[in-house]
Design a protein around this motif. Sequence first.
Motif, PDB file in Angstrom:
ATOM      1  N   ASP A 221       0.824  -1.212   0.000  1.00 57.11           N
ATOM      2  CA  ASP A 221       0.000   0.000   0.000  1.00 57.11           C
ATOM      3  C   ASP A 221       0.858   1.261   0.000  1.00 57.11           C
ATOM      4  O   ASP A 221       0.426   2.314  -0.501  1.00 57.11           O
ATOM      5  N   LEU A 224       1.652   2.036  -3.583  1.00 53.10           N
ATOM      6  CA  LEU A 224       0.491   2.612  -4.258  1.00 53.10           C
ATOM      7  C   LEU A 224       0.250   4.057  -3.815  1.00 53.10           C
ATOM      8  O   LEU A 224      -0.073   4.929  -4.622  1.00 53.10           O
ATOM      9  N   GLY A 225       0.461   4.313  -2.520  1.00 55.13           N
ATOM     10  CA  GLY A 225       0.285   5.663  -2.009  1.00 55.13           C
ATOM     11  C   GLY A 225       1.309   6.630  -2.577  1.00 55.13           C
ATOM     12  O   GLY A 225       0.988   7.769  -2.936  1.00 55.13           O
ATOM     13  N   GLU A 228       0.469   7.472  -6.153  1.00 54.39           N
ATOM     14  CA  GLU A 228      -0.622   8.444  -6.238  1.00 54.39           C
ATOM     15  C   GLU A 228      -0.120   9.861  -5.977  1.00 54.39           C
ATOM     16  O   GLU A 228      -0.541  10.820  -6.645  1.00 54.39           O
ATOM     17  N   ARG A 229       0.822  10.013  -5.019  1.00 50.82           N
ATOM     18  CA  ARG A 229       1.387  11.329  -4.723  1.00 50.82           C
ATOM     19  C   ARG A 229       2.114  11.912  -5.931  1.00 50.82           C
ATOM     20  O   ARG A 229       2.234  13.131  -6.072  1.00 50.82           O
ATOM     21  N   GLY A 232       0.222   9.330 -10.274  1.00 51.81           N
ATOM     22  CA  GLY A 232      -0.286   8.046 -10.735  1.00 51.81           C
ATOM     23  C   GLY A 232       0.166   7.676 -12.135  1.00 51.81           C
ATOM     24  O   GLY A 232       0.644   8.507 -12.913  1.00 51.81           O
ATOM     25  N   GLU A 237       0.743   1.198 -11.747  1.00 42.27           N
ATOM     26  CA  GLU A 237      -0.202   0.696 -10.745  1.00 42.27           C
ATOM     27  C   GLU A 237      -0.518  -0.776 -10.984  1.00 42.27           C
ATOM     28  O   GLU A 237      -0.578  -1.574 -10.023  1.00 42.27           O
TER      29      GLU A 237
END
Length: 317
Positions: A221, A224-225, A228-229, A232, A237
């Motif tokens: 996670d 993924l975080g 996103e910051r 993306g 992903e």
Amino acid sequence: MTKLHVAICQAAPIPLAIEDGIAQAVELARKAIADGAQLVAFGETFLGGYPLWLDEAPGAALWDHPGTKALHRLLLENAVVRNDERLLPLQELCDETGAVISIGAHERVRRSLFNNQMTFRPGQPVLDHRKLVPTHGERLVWMRGDGSTLGVHQAEWGSVGNLICWEHWMPLARAAMHNLGESVHVAAWPTVREQYAIASRHYAMEGRCFVLAAGLVQHKDDLLGGLERCGGDPEAEALIRAIESDVLNRGGSMIAAPDARVVAQAGEGEETLHVELDLAEIDEGLASLDTDGHYSRPDVFELTVDTRAKDGVDWSD
């Protein structure tokens, strides 16, 4: 000065988004220093996070993989560079407090990446150590360092140096660092599993120094975080979501004394490990073993270290 308060910040980095990671590192280091630490260590590539997809994501090493290419682009876009103003808060913290901070980062030089364990020290430029040999799949991300970044920082209490991960199984690199007379050595790892703990304790015994084996805590996670910051990317992903495990780096940081005993051991979660070291143990241990001195045979063995920077191109008239 024989007493030294040290700390390892075993934390989950913010992958890819290095600017956010710097702010996180400053906060963690400031808290550790406020609690007494004079030397603070972070694990391998804390700034940017360890590229776990190379080991964990099926197909990541395949030629022309779109997800791997996207993640490489993001690493390049976010990596630190020489004289990077984003790093000033770490330098200012050292200048303000007199503490020393060792922290790993992805560093961009021209169009390539290095794995750099940087030492921030008060009133002096950053001391770089670029990993000499990226391990196995890491060669898809990082260049090889050279002898110009083998060195130690000389503090009022002694000297501190770094090696990264599997460099601790390079006998000649260890011999070179032992010759520099480290009081404290930062062994930067992505996570400190059993073999890495053995290597760290061996280094402490062989080099007659204290070793801060610093690891990371990292989860799927987190990747993924961080993605996103950075805005993306669907291909990146998809690659990360293909990773089966949820927990990827489990910490395990430890501090070893010059006789190889473990003086502090972290668990698997996020924590800051604090210890006060008695540097007098170093000279006491040298009574029986000095691998760079009375236990060496310079008449039989000789090591030459080339400390010239190897830029690959010589622009001259």
